[in-house]
Design an enzyme around this catalytic site. Structure first.
Site, short mmCIF file in Angstrom:
data_model
loop_
_atom_site.label_atom_id
_atom_site.label_comp_id
_atom_site.label_asym_id
_atom_site.label_seq_id
_atom_site.Cartn_x
_atom_site.Cartn_y
_atom_site.Cartn_z
N MET A 76 0.46 -2.62 8.74
CA MET A 76 -0.23 -2.71 7.46
C MET A 76 -1.24 -3.85 7.50
O MET A 76 -0.91 -4.96 7.90
CB MET A 76 0.78 -2.93 6.33
CG MET A 76 0.16 -3.14 4.97
SD MET A 76 -0.81 -1.70 4.46
CE MET A 76 -2.05 -2.50 3.46
N GLU A 118 -5.66 -2.07 12.89
CA GLU A 118 -5.44 -2.97 11.76
C GLU A 118 -6.51 -4.05 11.66
O GLU A 118 -6.91 -4.46 10.57
CB GLU A 118 -4.06 -3.63 11.87
CG GLU A 118 -2.90 -2.65 11.93
CD GLU A 118 -2.98 -1.58 10.86
OE1 GLU A 118 -3.35 -1.89 9.72
OE2 GLU A 118 -2.70 -0.42 11.17
N ASN A 153 -2.71 -6.02 5.61
CA ASN A 153 -2.84 -7.10 4.62
C ASN A 153 -3.82 -8.16 5.13
O ASN A 153 -3.72 -8.62 6.27
CB ASN A 153 -1.48 -7.77 4.38
CG ASN A 153 -0.36 -6.77 4.21
OD1 ASN A 153 -0.37 -5.95 3.31
ND2 ASN A 153 0.61 -6.83 5.12
N GLU A 171 0.84 -1.19 0.00
CA GLU A 171 0.00 0.00 0.00
C GLU A 171 0.88 1.25 0.00
O GLU A 171 1.85 1.33 0.77
CB GLU A 171 -0.91 0.03 1.24
CG GLU A 171 -1.93 1.15 1.17
CD GLU A 171 -2.88 1.17 2.36
OE1 GLU A 171 -4.04 1.56 2.18
OE2 GLU A 171 -2.47 0.78 3.46
#
Length: 1036
Positions: free
Chosen positions: A440, A474, A442, A304
């Site tokens: 992040m 997250e 994911n 990203e």
């Protein structure tokens, strides 16, 4: 993603997960070829979605010149036209100026023979006109527009100008966004990384459907050497195809002679090789040194926003969702991880093992794909039919228990709250030693910095608060962002604003001990501060080039996005109305892409109430308009009038706006001010509005109850005086959030020039009776801003008086703080803020206590623990001593617990020794002793000191190219670096220096929003200092 530095004690800078802003201008005189394909028959017919204007920034000439370059002949033609026109005008003017005197002459009564002079002038005129006619005739249809001579000047449109591929052919696409003719259905990825040589090879097989007729496929690829490409249509045979590449836009294309038809299916297979990235995005290499001193290497991903294309060719935009099947080879001593559980492992003839992962059971955007090759160790637990694992390097496995326990609690909470179960079989959280972002999201493989996932056994609750916040953020993304994804980066707030809101809301329920409310309040204040600048942007704004995508990861997308959701929730009737609305949104758009209107429409379907019959009508202004409103209260007897205007610190005739917000104003009075039931509401839709009759016996009103609204309030002189008087008599007459809100608002109004600094100081007189964290920390932060400005401006006398004022005003609170373990998170927050301020002002008692703590810590060889919330102040004081700085550096190099190690680094960076400042800056840039991922933190810390502030700007100028190589232009890291270096400047000389440097950068960063913010901040600092220096000299 959480771009923000979550472990900074100024947690107002949080934006927690990945560090989170107009692109190409359209030219109306550049039109598509589609309507006149015969004019250039060598091109295939264009897709319907190719009919658009060409972005100026993307124009390349056929000769392959650089972007925006003009062909020499074109430049000459354009210049000639201008010169001819100017020559004619100049000569005409000269002729007129030589005519007779100033009095107008009467026209002659009859025609007379022209003079010789007149004949010469007329002859010259005829020659000029003839020359211009010949030029126009012989030039190839030049129309002398700003684009030069493109084609025969007929009534047909100008032909599109195509850029040039790396092989010299014309690249058949001219826009930043991909065409919509082709949509990927699935990816089959095979990757073979070589960690010894830091390279990898890959094969990508993309199954696609044709959405409408086209003769080309365009997708993304960056730094990949494509060695072979084949294409298969339907059940036909695979044939070799030529891949064209246009590197400036990281696009590749395949052209076809025959048209692909709507409804057909096709397969594109691409073989390629590449180097593992040496920055922090794409498929990048990382390393760490284990406890035996051995360097361990690994490879991880960070895609990203725009870096999946660096690992495999793909349609790298959020709306191109597809499924993924991934295979990765590895040495037997490594493990691999990806989004899905491992399906099988196959030994290869070269001694490697190929791991194959299950095909994703959800459609994903490319930026959510992830894979890791490393020797990590997991701890695991099954929760709600999901296998949850937390991975770390083996030496830090003991630091993973808190994260595992926290994520399991939050997973159960989110499954229940959203009424949609987490859709994957497993959920991995991985601590990566070398990771730039905070974390992040994911899907199924969330990656973190070690400092935002790992917690020591004896860590303070304040340190646990940081980790829990990032995990909550997250994990919320698995629904907001992953399950339902914004259509394009202009609506990034749908991901990040929601994840930020849910992070705070969930922790208040799941882990109330962490007292997350103070942190949420503080970050809302900081979002207001940023949004008060003219250089800010709307929550949903145009995004048309890579730097603008990067710049969207900021406090507007994160904290302002969360703030307006809080405001909406607080304005709705019933506790569950907002929840019902977002469940409706998630279920309606599950697996799809959305924009802001989709959210408001979903909420409107549920939130039908007398107060808000239409959520979209109320909320659209908050996402489409830049900034926020200032609500001014005026009272005459029982009549109270509210007026709104744009709160804009840089306000002049050029920036005045007529923006109007639909404001759900909440208010309390002295009759009832503490309980939620006391709250009354008024919707201010117009420029002004009048509240229902307020009894004259009411002494004061406080608007924006608990600061749940995203606006600032000005009460007028009488209104402020009444509130100040109320607080001086009883500090508990308002909630602590409301007291902090008053402090923040009056400082903001002082910067705006609506209240005097004398009024600010009058409000702060009550602080000697304040016992709650939020008002104290907000007041300290605001006063420190002005103290730092005075100090950096070298107004030493005034700085000394401001220091005395702060120590006098908060001295009793400072003296009450202990240096032992403290259980309450809120008290830890207040203690660390008070003692860090005291020691930074060289308060003797604070310095002595900190030195004693450090000495005891060193002599005990680390067995004597410094309380977590006091470590920063202790390490910072120690770093001011030559001997202790060296001791601290040695401790830093051998420390294993990352949160503590980072505090040591901040201590080292706080030194005032010029040689050490230079060393630590260069070490952060090199990335050996100090990881380069920590350079933004190092710069931020160095700039706080007087000596460091003088060095950093030169360092940035000298190393700009290295910085933008390591951190993308526009990224949150670069935003932090620029703001840290310039935010304390307040003189014209500094403004000129900063402006000149960034103007010289051009495409290397001159147009970044953070640059405009820096220049605006310097001007505001300069204005405030010029206006208030005489006043401060008198009052202080």
């Amino acid at each position: 993603m959480d771009p923000f530095d979550s472990n900074n004690t100024e947690r107002a800078n949080l934006p927690r997960n990945m560090i989170e802003n107009s692109m190409f201008e359209e030219e109306p005189d550049v039109v598509d070829l589609a309507k006149d394909s015969t004019a250039f028959p060598t091109f295939p017919a264009l897709d319907p979605d190719d009919v658009a204007y060409e972005p100026r920034s993307s124009r390349l000439l056929v000769r392959g010149l650089g972007e925006n370059d003009m062909d020499e002949d074109e430049e000459d033609y354009e210049s000639s036209a201008r010169l001819l026109g100017m020559s004619f005008m100049n000569r005409s003017a000269a002729h007129r100026s030589n005519s007779s005197p100033y009095t107008r002459q009467a026209p002659p009564r009859s025609c007379s023979r022209p003079s010789a002079r007149t004949m010469v002038v007329c002859g010259l005129f005829v020659v000029i006109m003839a020359s211009m006619t010949m030029v126009l005739y012989f030039l190839p249809g030049c129309n002398f527009t700003k684009i030069g001579c493109r084609k025969t000047n007929k009534t047909t449109p100008f032909e599109q100008v195509y850029p040039v591929s790396t092989n010299g052919e014309l690249f058949p696409w001219t826009k930043f966004r991909l065409p919509r003719s082709i949509h990927p259905l699935s990816y089959d990825l095979t990757l073979d990384p070589d960690l010894d040589n830091m390279t990898f090879t890959g094969r990508t097989v993309i199954n696609m459907s044709v959405l409408h007729n086209t003769k080309l496929i365009v997708l993304h690829s960056a730094n990949l050497n494509i060695t072979k490409a084949t294409f298969k249509l339907g059940d036909g045979e695979a044939k070799d195809v030529t891949v064209l590449e246009y590197k400036p836009r990281q696009q590749i294309a395949v052209k076809f002679s025959d048209e692909l038809k709507t409804g057909q299916y096709c397969v594109l297979t691409l073989d390629y090789s590449a180097k593992l990235s040496h920055t922090y995005d794409g498929f990048y290499n990382s390393s760490y040194t284990d406890t035996d001193g051995i360097k361990r290497v690994l490879a991880a991903t960070q895609f990203e926003p725009l870096a999946a294309r660096k690992a495999f060719p793909c349609f790298d935009e959020p709306s191109f969702k597809a499924t993924f099947l991934i295979r990765i080879s590895r040495k037997p001593t490594y493990l691999t991880l990806s989004n899905m559980p491992q399906a099988k492992s196959t030994p290869l003839v070269n001694g490697l093992i190929q791991d194959e992962f299950e095909k994703t059971n959800v459609n994903m955007s490319t930026y959510l794909v992830a894979f890791i090759v490393a020797n990590f160790t997991p701890v695991r637990k099954n929760v709600s039919e999901t296998l949850v694992s937390v991975y770390s390097v083996p030496e830090k496995k003991e630091h993973t228990d808190y994260a595992l326990d926290t994520v399991c609690k939050l997973l159960e909470f989110y499954n229940d709250f959203f009424e949609i179960a987490y859709p994957l079989k497993k959920l991995d959280l991985v601590a990566i030693p070398d990771f730039l972002a905070g974390a992040m999201e994911n899907w199924g493989l969330i990656t973190f910095r070690e400092t935002t996932l790992l917690v020591g056994k004896q860590s303070s609750d304040l340190e646990k608060q940081v980790v829990a916040s990032v995990i909550a953020h997250e994990l919320a993304h698995q629904w907001f962002g992953n399950l339902v994804t914004m259509r394009w980066w202009n609506d990034l707030w749908l991901n990040e604003g929601f994840a930020t809101y849910m992070q705070y809301m969930s922790l208040q329920t799941v882990l109330p001990k962490l007292d997350i409310g103070n942190l949420f309040l503080a970050v809302r204040f900081r979002a207001l501060d940023k949004d008060a600048l003219n250089s800010s942007h709307a929550v949903s704004t145009d995004v048309n080039k890579p730097e603008q995508v990067e710049e969207m990861f900021d406090s507007v997308s994160y904290e302002k996005g969360a703030s307006i959701l809080l405001m909406l929730n607080a304005s709705l009737s019933g506790d569950q109305e907002f929840r019902k609305g977002i469940i409706q949104y998630l279920k309606q758009f599950s697996g799809l892409n959305t924009d802001t209107n989709d959210l408001w429409n979903s909420l409107t379907q549920v939130e039908v109430s007398p107060q808000h019959p239409n959520v979209s009508e109320m909320m659209s202004s908050w996402t489409s308009l830049k900034g926020f409103p200032l609500v001014t209260v005026s009272r005459k007897g029982g009549q109270v009038t509210l007026t709104q205007e744009h709160f804009l610190l840089t306000s002049d005739n050029a920036t005045q706006t007529s923006s109007l917000w639909n404001i759900p104003v909440t208010y309390v009075t002295d009759n009832c001010s503490l309980a939620p039931e006391c709250t009354q509401m008024f919707n201010l839709k117009n420029k002004s509005g009048t509240l229902k009759e307020i009894p004259e016996s009411v002494k004061w009103l406080k608007l924006n109850y608990r600061n749940t609204g995203f606006y600032i309030v000005h009460y007028g002189d009488e209104g402020w005086a009444a509130l100040i008087d109320a607080l001086s008599n009883n500090v508990n007459v308002l909630t602590h959030e409301d007291r902090a809100s008053l402090i923040h608002n009056i400082f903001a109004l002082s910067r705006l020039g609506r209240v005097s600094f004398h009024q600010v100081l009058n409000l702060l007189k009550y602080m000697s009776n304040e016992t709650q964290t939020s008002p104290v920390t907000e007041a300290l932060l605001q006063l420190n801003v002005f103290y730092q400005l005075l100090d950096k401006r070298q107004e030493h006398n005034l700085a000394a008086r401001m220091k005395s004022y702060i120590l006098h005003q908060f001295g009793s609170l400072m003296d009450k703080q202990t240096w032992k373990e403290e259980e309450s998170v809120s008290k830890q927050e207040m203690r660390s803020a008070l003692l860090e301020m005291a020691c930074s002002l060289y308060e003797e008692k604070c310095i002595q206590q900190a030195q004693a703590q450090f000495k005891q810590y060193v002599e005990s060889n680390g067995t004597s623990r410094i309380p977590g919330d006091l470590q920063q102040v202790v390490f910072t004081v120690a770093a001011q001593s030559n001997e202790d700085w060296m001791t601290l550096l040695s401790m830093y190099e051998h420390a294993t617990y990352d949160a503590e190690k980072r505090k040591m680094l901040r201590g080292l960076a706080s030194t005032q020794d010029p040689r050490r400042i230079v060393w630590i800056l260069k070490a952060g840039l090199r990335g050996d002793t100090i990881p380069t991922q920590e350079l933004p933190l190092v710069i931020h810390t160095v700039c706080k000191g007087f000596a460091g502030y003088l060095f950093v700007w030169d360092f940035i100028q000298e190393n700009w190219n290295s910085l933008i190589e390591k951190f993308p232009v526009g990224s949150f890291a670069m935003q932090t670096i620029i703001k840290s270096a310039t935010s304390q400047y307040s003189t014209q000389a500094h403004l000129d220096q900063v402006q000149d440097f960034f103007s010289s950068l051009k495409e290397r960063g001159s147009q970044m929003r953070s640059v405009q913010e820096a220049l605006e901040t310097i001007k505001l600092n300069q204005r405030w200092m010029d206006k208030n220096l005489p006043t401060l000299q008198k009052w202080l």
